[in-house]
Write a protein that holds these residues in place. Structure first.
Motif, PDB file in Angstrom:
ATOM      1  N   THR A  27       0.830  -1.207   0.000  1.00 11.24           N
ATOM      2  CA  THR A  27       0.000   0.000   0.000  1.00 11.24           C
ATOM      3  C   THR A  27       0.864   1.256   0.000  1.00 11.24           C
ATOM      4  N   LEU A  28       1.898   1.271   0.826  1.00  8.89           N
ATOM      5  CA  LEU A  28       2.774   2.442   0.892  1.00  8.89           C
ATOM      6  C   LEU A  28       3.583   2.614  -0.392  1.00  8.89           C
ATOM      7  N   SER A  29       4.036   1.525  -0.983  1.00  8.25           N
ATOM      8  CA  SER A  29       4.769   1.623  -2.248  1.00  8.25           C
ATOM      9  C   SER A  29       3.863   2.136  -3.358  1.00  8.25           C
ATOM     10  N   THR A  30       2.629   1.672  -3.369  1.00  7.48           N
ATOM     11  CA  THR A  30       1.678   2.148  -4.372  1.00  7.48           C
ATOM     12  C   THR A  30       1.386   3.633  -4.168  1.00  7.48           C
ATOM     13  N   ALA A  31       1.250   4.052  -2.921  1.00  8.50           N
ATOM     14  CA  ALA A  31       1.045   5.475  -2.634  1.00  8.50           C
ATOM     15  C   ALA A  31       2.245   6.283  -3.115  1.00  8.50           C
ATOM     16  N   CYS A  32       3.439   5.758  -2.914  1.00  6.17           N
ATOM     17  CA  CYS A  32       4.647   6.431  -3.396  1.00  6.17           C
ATOM     18  C   CYS A  32       4.607   6.574  -4.911  1.00  6.17           C
ATOM     19  N   ALA A  33       4.260   5.500  -5.610  1.00  6.06           N
ATOM     20  CA  ALA A  33       4.192   5.547  -7.072  1.00  6.06           C
ATOM     21  C   ALA A  33       3.172   6.593  -7.535  1.00  6.06           C
ATOM     22  N   LEU A  34       2.030   6.636  -6.875  1.00  6.88           N
ATOM     23  CA  LEU A  34       1.006   7.625  -7.234  1.00  6.88           C
ATOM     24  C   LEU A  34       1.507   9.053  -6.997  1.00  6.88           C
ATOM     25  N   LEU A  35       2.179   9.264  -5.887  1.00 10.33           N
ATOM     26  CA  LEU A  35       2.697  10.599  -5.586  1.00 10.33           C
ATOM     27  C   LEU A  35       3.781  11.016  -6.582  1.00 10.33           C
TER      28      LEU A  35
END
Length: 148
Positions: A79-87
């Motif tokens: 979840t955090l890696s995906t949030a990073c990618a989105l940001l």
């Protein structure tokens, strides 16, 4: 308002570093999802062994609890890696939009980037925690095999 070719070239130069970061985050997501897949596969095998009413090995029950804990940690890391990618994607898009519309949004871009880095740091923290638990479990199983 007309965007000059030199301006686009400059924006692309600014966006290269976040794009490389995005590649690294994508690779991280592949590693995390592979680990989650292996955890799920192992838990399915153990769930088949543990049938209601049957005599079960206490080690199987303990292992499945550890697998659930590891799965949760990997899920948070994903979840955090995906949030990073989105940001990071937002950083890239905002770079282009800010230049195209001549907006002064440098601080906003910096905030997005810092939030992305914090998400990536958190992802690696949970990934490291999952690895520690997996290694600890492996060591405990080794000790149990020596005792038997």
């Amino acid at each position: 308002m007309e965007i000059q070719l030199g301006d686009v070239g400059h924006i692309i130069q600014l966006a290269i570093a976040p794009v490389f970061l995005l590649t690294g985050v994508g690779t991280n997501l592949v590693v995390l999802t592979n680990r989650l897949s292996r955890i799920i596969d192992r838990s399915r095998v153990l769930e088949e062994r543990i049938r209601p009413g049957d005599a079960t090995d206490p080690a199987d029950s303990a292992e499945i609890n550890v697998l659930y804990q590891r799965g949760h940690l990997i899920n948070v890391a994903i979840t955090l890696s995906t949030a990073c990618a989105l940001l990071v994607c937002l950083v890239i898009a905002t770079l282009f939009m800010g230049d195209a519309f001549e907006l002064n949004i440098g601080k906003f871009i910096a905030v997005l980037f810092v939030l992305g880095m914090l998400s990536l740091i958190g992802s690696y923290f949970f990934f490291m925690r999952e690895i520690f638990i997996a290694t600890k479990t492996l060591t405990m199983r080794r000790l149990l095999l020596r005792v038997r």
